[in-house]
Design a protein around this motif. Structure first.
Motif, short mmCIF file in Angstrom:
data_model
loop_
_atom_site.label_atom_id
_atom_site.label_comp_id
_atom_site.label_asym_id
_atom_site.label_seq_id
_atom_site.Cartn_x
_atom_site.Cartn_y
_atom_site.Cartn_z
N ARG A 113 -22.84 3.12 -9.94
CA ARG A 113 -22.85 2.85 -11.47
C ARG A 113 -21.40 3.62 -11.93
O ARG A 113 -20.86 3.02 -12.88
N ASN A 114 -21.08 4.52 -11.22
CA ASN A 114 -19.93 5.46 -11.59
C ASN A 114 -18.68 4.77 -11.20
O ASN A 114 -17.52 5.11 -11.47
N VAL A 115 -18.63 3.85 -10.02
CA VAL A 115 -17.48 3.35 -9.49
C VAL A 115 -17.30 1.90 -10.04
O VAL A 115 -16.34 1.52 -10.33
N LEU A 116 -18.42 1.04 -10.11
CA LEU A 116 -18.33 -0.57 -10.40
C LEU A 116 -19.15 -0.41 -11.91
O LEU A 116 -19.80 0.08 -12.21
N SER A 117 -18.49 -1.72 -12.34
CA SER A 117 -19.30 -1.94 -13.81
C SER A 117 -20.55 -2.64 -13.54
O SER A 117 -20.93 -2.80 -12.34
N PRO A 118 -21.40 -2.51 -14.67
CA PRO A 118 -23.02 -3.14 -14.35
C PRO A 118 -22.73 -4.43 -14.01
O PRO A 118 -23.62 -4.68 -13.13
N LYS A 119 -21.79 -5.41 -14.42
CA LYS A 119 -21.96 -6.71 -13.95
C LYS A 119 -21.57 -6.84 -12.28
O LYS A 119 -22.38 -7.34 -11.66
N LYS A 120 -20.58 -5.92 -12.01
CA LYS A 120 -19.94 -5.94 -10.45
C LYS A 120 -21.20 -5.19 -9.65
O LYS A 120 -21.37 -5.55 -8.52
N THR A 121 -22.12 -4.35 -10.27
CA THR A 121 -23.21 -3.66 -9.39
C THR A 121 -24.26 -4.55 -9.20
O THR A 121 -24.79 -4.90 -8.05
N VAL A 122 -24.63 -5.59 -10.19
CA VAL A 122 -25.61 -6.66 -10.06
C VAL A 122 -24.88 -7.67 -9.07
O VAL A 122 -25.52 -8.33 -8.40
N LEU A 123 -23.50 -8.02 -9.08
CA LEU A 123 -23.07 -8.85 -8.17
C LEU A 123 -23.06 -8.36 -6.75
O LEU A 123 -23.35 -9.19 -5.76
N LEU A 124 -22.99 -7.29 -6.57
CA LEU A 124 -23.17 -6.69 -5.22
C LEU A 124 -24.56 -6.87 -4.80
O LEU A 124 -24.79 -7.26 -3.64
N LEU A 125 -25.55 -6.64 -5.64
CA LEU A 125 -26.88 -6.83 -5.00
C LEU A 125 -27.17 -8.24 -4.64
O LEU A 125 -27.78 -8.49 -3.69
N LYS A 126 -26.65 -9.13 -5.41
CA LYS A 126 -26.80 -10.55 -5.29
C LYS A 126 -25.86 -10.83 -3.97
O LYS A 126 -26.49 -11.54 -3.06
N ALA A 127 -24.74 -10.34 -3.79
CA ALA A 127 -24.06 -10.55 -2.58
C ALA A 127 -24.83 -10.30 -1.52
O ALA A 127 -24.56 -10.81 -0.34
N GLU A 128 -25.41 -9.10 -1.28
CA GLU A 128 -26.16 -8.47 -0.18
C GLU A 128 -27.12 -9.23 0.09
O GLU A 128 -27.39 -9.74 1.45
N GLU A 129 -28.06 -10.05 -0.90
CA GLU A 129 -29.03 -10.83 -0.40
C GLU A 129 -28.63 -12.25 -0.07
O GLU A 129 -29.11 -12.75 0.97
N ASP A 130 -27.56 -12.57 -0.48
CA ASP A 130 -26.66 -13.87 0.02
C ASP A 130 -26.30 -13.73 1.28
O ASP A 130 -26.54 -14.60 2.01
N PHE A 131 -25.68 -12.62 1.65
CA PHE A 131 -25.12 -12.44 2.91
C PHE A 131 -26.23 -12.38 4.03
O PHE A 131 -26.30 -13.07 5.05
N LYS A 132 -27.23 -11.78 3.61
CA LYS A 132 -28.54 -11.64 4.68
C LYS A 132 -29.18 -13.22 4.71
O LYS A 132 -29.29 -13.65 6.06
N ARG A 133 -29.09 -14.00 3.67
CA ARG A 133 -29.79 -15.22 3.89
C ARG A 133 -28.68 -16.21 4.57
O ARG A 133 -29.25 -16.79 5.69
N ARG A 134 -27.44 -15.91 4.45
CA ARG A 134 -26.56 -16.74 5.39
C ARG A 134 -26.65 -16.37 6.74
O ARG A 134 -26.51 -17.15 7.59
N LEU A 135 -26.84 -15.12 7.06
CA LEU A 135 -26.74 -14.56 8.25
C LEU A 135 -28.20 -15.13 9.16
O LEU A 135 -27.88 -15.49 10.21
N LEU A 136 -28.96 -15.27 8.58
CA LEU A 136 -30.40 -15.56 9.01
C LEU A 136 -30.36 -17.31 9.16
O LEU A 136 -30.85 -17.71 10.06
N GLN A 137 -29.72 -17.86 8.49
CA GLN A 137 -29.36 -19.36 8.51
C GLN A 137 -28.58 -19.56 9.91
O GLN A 137 -28.92 -20.53 10.62
N GLN A 138 -27.53 -18.98 9.96
CA GLN A 138 -26.82 -18.58 11.06
C GLN A 138 -27.52 -18.64 12.41
O GLN A 138 -27.31 -19.41 13.51
N MET A 139 -28.32 -17.66 12.45
CA MET A 139 -28.96 -17.34 13.39
C MET A 139 -30.03 -18.32 14.26
O MET A 139 -30.36 -18.54 15.07
N ARG A 140 -30.59 -18.75 12.91
CA ARG A 140 -31.50 -19.93 13.15
C ARG A 140 -31.11 -21.38 13.84
O ARG A 140 -31.54 -21.61 14.74
N LYS A 141 -29.79 -21.56 13.39
CA LYS A 141 -28.93 -22.62 13.79
C LYS A 141 -28.69 -22.34 15.21
O LYS A 141 -28.68 -23.35 16.19
#
Length: 146
Positions: A113-141
């Motif tokens: 929070r001292n480095v990123l804006s609150p919006k970018k911090t929330v975007l980070l949390l979403k990006a981590e979840e999206d990355f995990k989801r994509r990685l799992l999808q690729q592994m399943r494929k």
């Protein structure tokens, strides 16, 4: 009680394969860095401060996961033979580990929070979840699971 331990086992093993060591781990890390940088929209200045904090957090979580796998693996192998007392102790270990992960996440977010804006911090949390989801999808494929 044994059903709870079975659910715990499935959850732990599901998380542990995702974070397994190996040559592909570095490639996944590289893809994750690019994915997060793009999704969050990190500037060069933000990235310079952000990534050391993120890497420290990631290493902390990996150490917790590794310890979790080592401590619980032997007991999970003999899950059917555990007494209620042993099962209770195993659940206590699981809860302590979850608490440790939660505290690490809170510490990380406080630092970020001292480095990123609150919006970018929330975007980070979403990006981590999206990355995990994509990685799992690729592994399943790759495994032919759809």
């Amino acid at each position: 009680m044994n059903k709870k331990l079975l659910i715990l086992f499935v959850f732990l093993m599901g998380n542990s394969w995702f974070y397994a060591q190996g040559p592909g781990r570095e490639r996944i890390k590289t893809l994750k860095v690019a994915f997060i940088t793009e999704r969050v929209g990190l500037t060069a200045k933000e990235a310079q401060t952000f990534w050391p904090i993120y890497n420290e957090y990631d290493e902390t979580l990996e150490a917790i996961r590794r310890r979790e796998r080592l401590e619980l693996r032997s007991q999970i192998a003999m899950i059917q033979d555990l007494s209620d007392t042993e099962s209770s102790a195993l659940l206590d270990k699981f809860l302590a580990t979850q608490k440790e992960k939660h505290e690490a996440e809170q510490d990380f977010i406080a630092k970020i929070r001292n480095v990123l804006s609150p919006k970018k911090t929330v975007l980070l949390l979403k990006a981590e979840e999206d990355f995990k989801r994509r990685l799992l999808q690729q592994m399943r494929k790759r495994r032919g699971g759809g």
